[in-house]
Design a protein around this motif. Structure first.
Motif, PDB file in Angstrom:
ATOM      1  N   LYS A   4      35.419   8.617   7.175  1.00 36.66           N
ATOM      2  CA  LYS A   4      35.440   7.906   8.454  1.00 36.66           C
ATOM      3  C   LYS A   4      34.600   6.644   8.309  1.00 36.66           C
ATOM      4  N   ILE A   5      35.190   5.509   8.632  1.00 33.80           N
ATOM      5  CA  ILE A   5      34.527   4.209   8.541  1.00 33.80           C
ATOM      6  C   ILE A   5      34.114   3.751   9.933  1.00 33.80           C
ATOM      7  N   THR A   6      32.872   3.311  10.065  1.00 37.95           N
ATOM      8  CA  THR A   6      32.375   2.718  11.309  1.00 37.95           C
ATOM      9  C   THR A   6      31.877   1.318  10.965  1.00 37.95           C
ATOM     10  N   PRO A   7      32.604   0.282  11.401  1.00 34.52           N
ATOM     11  CA  PRO A   7      32.215  -1.086  11.030  1.00 34.52           C
ATOM     12  C   PRO A   7      30.874  -1.489  11.633  1.00 34.52           C
ATOM     13  N   ASN A   8      30.181  -2.369  10.932  1.00 37.37           N
ATOM     14  CA  ASN A   8      28.909  -2.914  11.395  1.00 37.37           C
ATOM     15  C   ASN A   8      29.219  -4.182  12.196  1.00 37.37           C
ATOM     16  N   GLU A   9      29.516  -4.003  13.457  1.00 40.49           N
ATOM     17  CA  GLU A   9      29.939  -5.132  14.297  1.00 40.49           C
ATOM     18  C   GLU A   9      28.784  -6.041  14.697  1.00 40.49           C
ATOM     19  N   LYS A  10      27.563  -5.557  14.610  1.00 38.76           N
ATOM     20  CA  LYS A  10      26.404  -6.369  14.999  1.00 38.76           C
ATOM     21  C   LYS A  10      25.975  -7.324  13.894  1.00 38.76           C
ATOM     22  N   GLY A  11      26.393  -7.052  12.655  1.00 35.66           N
ATOM     23  CA  GLY A  11      26.012  -7.913  11.549  1.00 35.66           C
ATOM     24  C   GLY A  11      24.545  -7.793  11.155  1.00 35.66           C
ATOM     25  N   ASN A  12      23.912  -6.717  11.589  1.00 34.98           N
ATOM     26  CA  ASN A  12      22.502  -6.513  11.284  1.00 34.98           C
ATOM     27  C   ASN A  12      22.329  -5.136  10.678  1.00 34.98           C
ATOM     28  N   PRO A  13      21.773  -4.992   9.527  1.00 36.15           N
ATOM     29  CA  PRO A  13      21.212  -6.014   8.660  1.00 36.15           C
ATOM     30  C   PRO A  13      22.286  -6.858   7.981  1.00 36.15           C
ATOM     31  N   PRO A  14      21.941  -8.078   7.586  1.00 38.74           N
ATOM     32  CA  PRO A  14      22.912  -8.951   6.933  1.00 38.74           C
ATOM     33  C   PRO A  14      23.455  -8.316   5.657  1.00 38.74           C
ATOM     34  N   GLY A  15      24.747  -8.466   5.455  1.00 36.92           N
ATOM     35  CA  GLY A  15      25.385  -7.935   4.257  1.00 36.92           C
ATOM     36  C   GLY A  15      25.954  -6.542   4.415  1.00 36.92           C
ATOM     37  N   LYS A  16      25.524  -5.827   5.460  1.00 32.98           N
ATOM     38  CA  LYS A  16      26.049  -4.482   5.676  1.00 32.98           C
ATOM     39  C   LYS A  16      27.397  -4.584   6.383  1.00 32.98           C
ATOM     40  N   LEU A  17      28.423  -4.036   5.755  1.00 33.40           N
ATOM     41  CA  LEU A  17      29.771  -4.121   6.296  1.00 33.40           C
ATOM     42  C   LEU A  17      30.111  -2.947   7.205  1.00 33.40           C
ATOM     43  N   ALA A  18      29.671  -1.743   6.817  1.00 28.57           N
ATOM     44  CA  ALA A  18      30.052  -0.554   7.579  1.00 28.57           C
ATOM     45  C   ALA A  18      29.216   0.647   7.152  1.00 28.57           C
TER      46      ALA A  18
END
Length: 100
Positions: A4-18
């Motif tokens: 199960k993928i949960t995207p990192n929509e906040k963009g914090n921390p930088p570089g973290k995609l999901a």
């Protein structure tokens, strides 16, 4: 097992995609999930990396961590899970592109 993928929509921390979770559907682990995987853009910009669940602790004020999912004997065993998670994220991206 499914990923199960949960995207990192906040963009914090930088570089973290999901974030990713492993959901077990059969066997003795059926109905359980293993959380704590992270999908990151490599700092060099070439590809992606997966971090595994870890526990942090302190020794003499210094923060350290150890992996909770470790190989028994085959040091390349983690590559199979890493590849599976990266493929699931690629599939997720593809589905998101088609949906938009």
């Amino acid at each position: 097992m499914t990923v199960k993928i949960t995207p990192n929509e906040k963009g914090n921390p930088p570089g973290k995609l999901a974030d990713a979770e492993l959901h077990f559907t059969d066997g003795i682990l059926g109905g359980l999930k293993l959380i704590g995987f992270g999908i990151w853009e490599r700092r060099s910009g070439n590809g992606r990396n997966v971090t595994f669940p870890a526990r942090t602790y302190a020794v003499n004020g210094e923060r350290r961590s150890f992996a909770l999912l470790r190989p028994i004997t085959d040091s390349t065993a983690q590559d199979r899970i890493r590849d599976c998670i990266l493929q699931a994220y690629a599939d997720y991206e593809e589905q998101a592109a088609v949906a938009s």
